[in-house]
Design an enzyme around this catalytic site. Structure first.
Site, PDB file in Angstrom:
ATOM      1  N   LYS A  95      74.111  64.057  68.995  1.00  0.00           N
ATOM      2  CA  LYS A  95      72.673  64.184  68.810  1.00  0.00           C
ATOM      3  C   LYS A  95      72.445  64.874  67.469  1.00  0.00           C
ATOM      4  CE  LYS A  95      72.305  66.297  72.752  1.00  0.00           C
ATOM      5  NZ  LYS A  95      71.237  65.469  73.281  1.00  0.00           N
ATOM      6  N   ARG A  96      71.208  64.845  67.019  1.00  0.00           N
ATOM      7  CA  ARG A  96      70.860  65.517  65.776  1.00  0.00           C
ATOM      8  C   ARG A  96      71.320  66.975  65.818  1.00  0.00           C
ATOM      9  NH1 ARG A  96      65.756  67.739  64.799  1.00  0.00           N
ATOM     10  NH2 ARG A  96      65.079  66.696  66.712  1.00  0.00           N
ATOM     11  N   HIS A 129      55.951  64.668  71.273  1.00  0.00           N
ATOM     12  CA  HIS A 129      57.401  64.689  71.430  1.00  0.00           C
ATOM     13  C   HIS A 129      58.012  66.070  71.275  1.00  0.00           C
ATOM     14  CE1 HIS A 129      58.466  60.400  71.746  1.00  0.00           C
ATOM     15  NE2 HIS A 129      57.418  60.183  70.978  1.00  0.00           N
ATOM     16  N   LYS A 162      69.477  72.558  70.010  1.00  0.00           N
ATOM     17  CA  LYS A 162      70.347  71.660  70.778  1.00  0.00           C
ATOM     18  C   LYS A 162      71.700  72.313  71.057  1.00  0.00           C
ATOM     19  CE  LYS A 162      68.030  67.543  68.967  1.00  0.00           C
ATOM     20  NZ  LYS A 162      67.515  66.923  70.191  1.00  0.00           N
ATOM     21  N   LYS A 186      71.520  57.398  78.330  1.00  0.00           N
ATOM     22  CA  LYS A 186      72.495  56.387  77.898  1.00  0.00           C
ATOM     23  C   LYS A 186      73.899  56.752  78.339  1.00  0.00           C
ATOM     24  CE  LYS A 186      69.553  55.730  73.904  1.00  0.00           C
ATOM     25  NZ  LYS A 186      69.294  56.240  72.548  1.00  0.00           N
ATOM     26  N   THR A 200      67.002  60.998  75.274  1.00  0.00           N
ATOM     27  CA  THR A 200      67.355  59.683  75.828  1.00  0.00           C
ATOM     28  C   THR A 200      68.862  59.473  75.776  1.00  0.00           C
ATOM     29  OG1 THR A 200      66.919  58.670  73.659  1.00  0.00           O
ATOM     30  CG2 THR A 200      65.168  58.554  75.311  1.00  0.00           C
TER      31      THR A 200
END
Length: 836
Positions: A562-563, A371, A568, A672, A668
């Site tokens: 998101k985290r 991952h 990110k 969504k 993901t």
């Protein structure tokens, strides 16, 4: 048994509980009276919630027992999905959707003076995961059951899930998440399935009566793993699979002698220490005790799981010789990588297999999903700690490595640098065992989770393994379940879609492509827009209730959920907010925009927590500025989880997927958001590449450097200071980080973020992508001013999401990695369960 008893069992086994509203009413009332020991006058809302769950669970139980019986009857090959995380969220709504009785339950509850929606709010999220990894595992369990594939999830029943995030004075504050405080109505404890898990001790060698060398552990510290089962129903097909979660239990409740001597705390010490193993998800591991607990957790659930797999196999198979024909073990990231050594150990030390047979069975059973390509996220363990807790496994790891490196040297003679790179052990002053290498060596297939990610595994991270074993790495792009993420999360949009193209998309998401022609229909666009606006109003109401924040539901809802992590790039999003603030101060026209942030920072990740403080600081600055606050809002929504996502996703119009290219394995959330009609602004990273390919370049706001351009940039030499000096707007917003304007009481509060971008080399290339990002956001603003065209593209985004179903992903795993086939439970058969 008497004849009357036989008739009674036959009656129970051959007659199913009704699924209509009157039958559900009766079940609810009976459970309130007899399971909860309450009356309608004394019941609390939580009592009513649990009674509703029990009424639904009764119907699931029937199908659950039928499913397990069917698997045993045909001696099916089964999938065992091992994951340290399962981010399940709430179960009641999902169960009603998959049983097809949501309307009937609503009617039944209304007859009894209850509201289904109110009862659903009583359920805490089962927060047994941190983010994408755990939510992916939950989606995959749903798809395994929906595709009627014999599958089991295995993980840990944490007493406390991922922490509850609160914001105090702009800072993240972590609190325990006591999700089990009022019990868990969906689980069934299985005291008959307890396994001893052993830590420490020393390895004793002896010859048995046949002269074979045996290895035994002596002087260990033991703990029991107790099974709790959670049913996972498929979508309207009678299949119910199992998620088995392990809880740590002490081998002795307490020490009686010290207790009788008045040492009550000492008497309980061993019990508390043992049961701490399953107490909390991801203990803070920046200190040695936390790292030790993390390793104990990983071995604890792996050991119990492999023992359970072998027990179940032996119910129908006399030997382990055909284990690989009946068992597929999927390692979800490196956390369960110890399964390789544990299965090998049990085959060698307990089942009496020779090395070659045991190793061949192990590799044929195991497969590994990678991952991440981030070096810091690839688990390694200090050999000293590993050997102290798992001495036999360290012996086996050395032997696996010795044999493996012999093979490498045979294939690549004289290439000792390659041998060093491929070794399971990282040498040096702090010798460590590499869990990704162990998973690679011990698995017959390894997959990445997006096309780009798999290519990077092949060409960079695991290139040496590809040279040795061509074809070992395959791609399996992640997917999401449309049952939870559209049918349950966005019922009005689901109903609109069903009215136009039917309900076939619920189990065949590719059918959504039938929506594409309707994007040209003005009436359909208007209905689509009305659904989105209603969702925005509902989310605005939620913000007003929870956070006392009033936001403009007619502004662009621009979301990054998101985290919180530097790669990110929430910080890039915040820099854009500062640009908008400066432009508003200068009197420029700016599109009304509500920037929504959500996500948790790991407790020990100081930079991520500082980014959360910065978001709140910028929010405060904007709210104090009368020229800006009418056109720009920043809202950080705390404690992001599955149930909150089910409200946020349908309301979002712009999805921010802005990680540095090459670092996000898949994502993901991007799927969504798009499924719920949001357009994406993003880099060519992870599954963004395939999403853009699916929706079309015109329907995706692309910006930023590609993986190849990043490599070229680093080869030429990257100087972020030069960029800041050349771009006046960039330099100005960077200076705001350290001018004291954002934090007058602590002028240098955000200096570490500033330094990470300039003095620290801008590892995640925020400054390199800054101007491209702004230009893409300006394109967003231009398009949003044309609601008809925005809506047309939003419909096309949703219509193109078919390939991102978890059903598609699991189907590929089943055919190409696991070699498992569907099994359909026979209706109305005796429901005796041969094994759990």
């Amino acid at each position: 048994m008497s004849q009357r008893g036989e008739k009674l069992w036959a009656l129970i086994e051959d007659n199913y509980l009704g699924l209509d509203a009157p039958a559900l009413e009766e079940s609810f009332a009976r459970h309130l009276e007899y399971s909860q020991a309450k009356t309608r006058f004394t019941a609390t809302p939580h009592d009513a919630f649990k009674s509703a769950c029990y009424a639904v669970r009764d119907r699931i139980m029937e199908q659950w027992n039928d499913t397990q019986r069917a698997y045993y009857e045909v001696n099916a090959k089964r999938v065992y999905y091992l994951s340290l995380e399962f981010l399940l969220g709430r179960a009641l709504g999902n169960a009603l959707i998959n049983l097809g009785i949501r309307g009937e339950m609503r009617q039944a509850l209304e007859e009894l003076g209850q509201s289904l929606e109110s009862l659903e709010e009583q359920e805490p999220d089962a927060g047994l995961g941190n983010g994408g990894l755990g939510r992916l595992a939950a989606c995959y369990l749903d798809s395994l059951a929906t595709l009627q594939l014999p599958g089991y999830g295995y993980g840990i029943r944490y007493d406390y899930g991922i922490f509850e995030q609160q914001i105090r004075d702009g800072q993240q504050v972590e609190h325990p998440d006591p999700w089990l405080r009022f019990g868990h109505p969906w689980e069934i404890v299985r005291p008959e399935y307890q396994y001893r898990v052993r830590f420490g001790g020393h390895v004793h060698q002896r010859r048995d009566e046949t002269g074979k060398l045996r290895h035994e552990l002596h002087g260990t510290t033991d703990v029991f793993a107790l099974a709790y089962d959670v049913p996972i129903p498929g979508y309207r097909n009678g299949t119910v699979n199992t998620l088995r979660l392990w809880s740590a239990k002490a081998t002795e409740d307490f020490a009686l002698t010290p207790f009788n001597q008045g040492d009550y705390i000492g008497a309980m010490y061993d019990k508390v220490r043992s049961e701490t193993i399953s107490s909390v998800l991801y203990p803070k591991d920046d200190l040695p005790p936390g790292r030790e607990l993390r390793l104990k957790q990983e071995y604890f659930f792996v050991s119990a799981t492999i023992q359970d797999i072998l027990r179940r196999h032996k119910v129908k198979n006399p030997t382990v010789g055909n284990l690989a024909d009946k068992v597929a073990i999927q390692l979800n990231d490196t956390h369960p990588a110890l399964a390789v050594l544990e299965l090998l150990r049990l085959l060698l030390d307990e089942e009496g297999c020779g090395w070659d047979e045991a190793w061949a069975i192990t590799r044929a059973c195991c497969a590994y999903t990678n991952h991440t390509v981030l070096p810091e996220a690839l688990e390694t363990w200090r050999v000293e700690l590993f050997g102290r807790l798992l001495p036999r496994h360290l012996e086996l790891a050395y032997e696996v490595n010795r044999r493996f490196l012999e093979e490498v040297r045979t294939r690549f003679p004289g290439d000792e640098e390659r041998v060093r790179r491929m070794s399971l052990f990282q040498e040096g002053g702090d010798q460590r065992i590499r869990m990704a290498a162990l998973a690679m060596v011990g698995s017959h297939k390894v997959n990445g989770v997006s096309r780009l990610h798999s290519r990077l595994l092949e060409t960079q991270l695991f290139a040496d393994f590809v040279d040795l074993w061509p074809g070992q790495i395959v791609n399996k792009t992640n997917g999401i379940t449309p049952r939870r993420w559209l049918l349950l999360a966005n019922p009005e949009l689901a109903a609109l879609i069903e009215a136009r193209i039917g309900a076939g998309w619920i189990t065949d998401l590719e059918r959504l492509q039938e929506l594409a022609p309707h994007a040209a229909d003005p009436d359909f666009r208007q209905r689509w827009r009305a659904v989105k606006q209603a969702n925005k109003h509902r989310f605005a109401d939620l913000l007003a209730t929870r956070l006392q924040r009033v936001v403009d539901p007619h502004s662009l809802f621009d979301c990054q959920a998101k985290r919180i992590h530097e790669y990110k790039r929430q910080l890039l999003n915040v820099l854009h907010a500062l640009v908008l603030l400066r432009r508003l101060r200068a009197g420029e026209e700016v599109l009304p925009r509500t920037l929504l942030f959500a996500g948790k920072a790991a407790p020990g990740y100081h930079a991520a927590k500082l980014i959360i403080r910065l978001i709140h600081a910028v929010d405060g600055l904007v709210r104090r500025d009368p020229r800006a606050r009418e056109r720009l809002q920043l809202v950080f929504v705390p404690n992001y989880g599955v149930s909150l996502a089910q409200r946020l996703l349908p309301a979002t119009e712009l999805s921010q997927q802005i990680s540095t290219a090459g670092l996000e394995a898949s994502g993901t959330g991007n799927m969504k958001f798009a499924l719920n009609g949001a357009l994406t602004i993003g880099t060519l990273d992870g599954a963004n590449v395939e999403i853009r390919e699916a929706v079309g370049a015109d329907n995706f706001f692309l910006f930023g450097l590609t993986v190849e351009e990043i490599a070229s940039l680093h080869q030429r030499g990257y100087d972020p200071r030069r960029l800041a000096a050349q771009d006046e707007e960039l330099g100005a917003v960077l200076e705001m980080l350290v001018s004291g304007e954002l934090s007058p009481a602590e002028p240098q509060l955000f200096r570490p973020l500033y330094d990470s971008l300039l003095a620290g080399g801008d590892r995640y290339l925020l400054l390199a992508d800054f101007r491209s990002y702004l230009e893409s956001q300006e394109a967003v603003a231009r398009l949003y001013r044309d609601p008809e065209e925005w809506t047309r593209r939003a419909i096309l985004n949703a219509a193109a999401m078919g390939r991102f179903s978890s059903d598609r992903a699991i189907g590929e795993y089943a055919r190409e990695i696991w070699e498992v086939r569907p099994v359909t439970p026979a209706p109305k058969a005796g429901r005796r369960v041969i094994g759990g």
